[in-house]
Design an enzyme around this catalytic site. Structure first.
Site, PDB file in Angstrom:
ATOM      1  CG  ASP A  63      -0.405   0.035   2.737  1.00 47.19           C
ATOM      2  OD1 ASP A  63       0.679  -0.276   2.925  1.00 47.19           O
ATOM      3  OD2 ASP A  63      -1.326  -0.521   3.786  1.00 47.19           O
TER       4      ASP A  63
ATOM      5  CG  ASP B  68       0.831  -1.708   9.820  1.00 48.95           C
ATOM      6  OD1 ASP B  68      -0.047  -1.938   8.610  1.00 48.95           O
ATOM      7  OD2 ASP B  68       1.749  -1.743   9.368  1.00 48.95           O
TER       8      ASP B  68
END
Length: 414
Positions: free
Chosen positions: A130, A152
């Site tokens: 990403d 994350d």
């Protein structure tokens, strides 16, 4: 065919089906990545390593070094190119990575380790892409970086919480919680360092390593269970356990190493007549000798005299303090400060150390499944590194901070 699909979705699988649900994706991945590694090595032999600039910026790691990192980003280039051409926004990839990662935690909590492991690995691959997509399109911005970083943490926490839930009635709960702690601290220390202007990116267990060891161990664990323990209703999934324990240990060691480097970079520089390494080595040796004497007293008082471990720890600590002070004053620090004031300071440190050790042992003995000897060593190690060593160096045996030295530094009255 429909029955097999229903069985796979509900988790009602035969031993052979459990093997193939874990092994099937692994075979495809191995064919692709091992074939890619062969081609990559041939390419390196003729053209050198195709260097990835972002990999170089992230710092080296002990388990997945620069060569393997360059290879990984080279081998996923086809997938990266497809996603780039698709026009999907980078934030969409971050969200998809987060959804897959959270789903992995739900899957392992329900005992679906193959499904959870592959979802976790897929989330990790998307997370790698990403940011690169955003930077390639020149769309990178602080909002996207914040979204990626927070997601994350959710992905890592979801996976580890799922494992903790599955192992909640076993000893594996402890390393699951330890891995959760370490996985949170590693990026936190890096972010704190960046906020203070210090780069602390190195370490043996960064996020790529955590994803690989934890994801692969979890995804492949049903194979062993189906082969050796096919009738177990709640299998241990030993490959996942090994990966989890490894991640728990190494992530916390990485966090501690980064924290130590951060504090060392920010702390005022001291001028030492002797090297820091020599001082630490001699202090550790003095502590080891004192600890052996201390532990011998604790064993004798508990095993032969029946004294409670907490009280035996107090008496043992007193003897260890005398031995430790003598060795450190004469050999380690070669102190020439006044003995009286120095002994008062040492008594303060030793007294508080004894209380900390006794209190720690008393707390751990509340858990009868933990041997008091192991608890004693755990507590002693933590107190030594967090309390005794820094105070002995900077407070007790630091002659420049003694009252006599301070008086000499003051200007004399006219």
């Amino acid at each position: 065919m429909l029955e097999n699909l229903v069985a796979w979705l509900t988790g009602n699988l035969s031993p052979s089906a459990r093997i193939w649900t874990a092994l099937g994706p692994a075979i495809l991945a191995c064919v692709y990545f091992l074939g890619g590694l062969l081609i990559f090595c041939i390419r390196v032999a003729f053209k050198g390593v195709p260097r990835d600039e972002e990999t170089l910026k992230r710092g080296n790691a002990g388990f997945v070094g620069y060569f393997l990192r360059h290879y990984f980003f080279w081998v996923i280039q086809p997938l990266w190119a497809v996603i780039l051409r698709s026009g999907l926004p980078a934030n969409a990839l971050s969200m998809l990575s987060g959804l897959l990662g959270i789903s992995s935690g739900v899957a392992v909590a329900a005992g679906r380790f193959a499904l959870g492991g592959w979802l976790f690995l897929a989330a990790g691959i998307l997370d790698v892409m990403d940011g690169r997509i955003a930077r390639t399109r020149k769309e990178a911005n602080p909002a996207g970086a914040a979204l990626d970083s927070v997601l994350d943490r959710y992905v890592d926490s979801a996976m580890l919480m799922g494992l903790a839930w599955y192992y909640r009635d076993t000893w594996v709960l402890l390393p699951a919680l330890g891995a959760l702690l370490g996985s949170s601290l590693v990026p936190y220390v890096r972010a704190k360092g960046e906020g203070l202007g210090v780069n602390v990116r190195d370490g043996a267990m960064q996020r790529l390593e955590r994803v690989l060891f934890l994801g692969a161990g979890t995804a492949l664990s049903p194979i062993l269970e189906a082969v050796f323990w096919p009738e177990e209703k709640h299998p241990m999934h030993w490959m996942a356990v090994v990966g989890l324990v490894f991640v728990a240990i190494m992530s916390n060691l990485t966090a501690i190493s980064r924290f130590r480097n951060l504090v060392k970079a920010l702390a005022p520089k001291r001028q030492e007549a002797r090297s820091e390494k020599a001082i630490v080595s001699l202090n550790a040796a003095a502590g080891a000798i004192a600890t052996v004497a201390d532990f011998a007293v604790v064993l004798a008082l508990v095993e032969w005299m029946g004294l409670l471990p907490a009280w035996a720890t107090v008496l043992g600590a007193l003897l260890g303090a005398v031995v430790n002070y003598s060795i450190n004053r004469v050999l380690t620090f070669r102190s020439t400060a006044a003995v009286g004031r120095q002994m008062m300071r040492y008594a303060v440190v030793s007294g508080t150390s004894a209380l900390l050790n006794a209190g720690g042992v008393a707390l751990l003995t509340l858990h009868p499944q933990l041997a008091y000897t192991l608890g004693w060593w755990l507590v002693r190690g933590v107190v030594y590194f967090a309390w005794n060593l820094p105070l002995q160096r900077d407070y007790v045996f630091n002659d420049t901070n003694s009252s006599d030295a301070l008086m000499e530094q003051r200007p004399h009255a006219a």
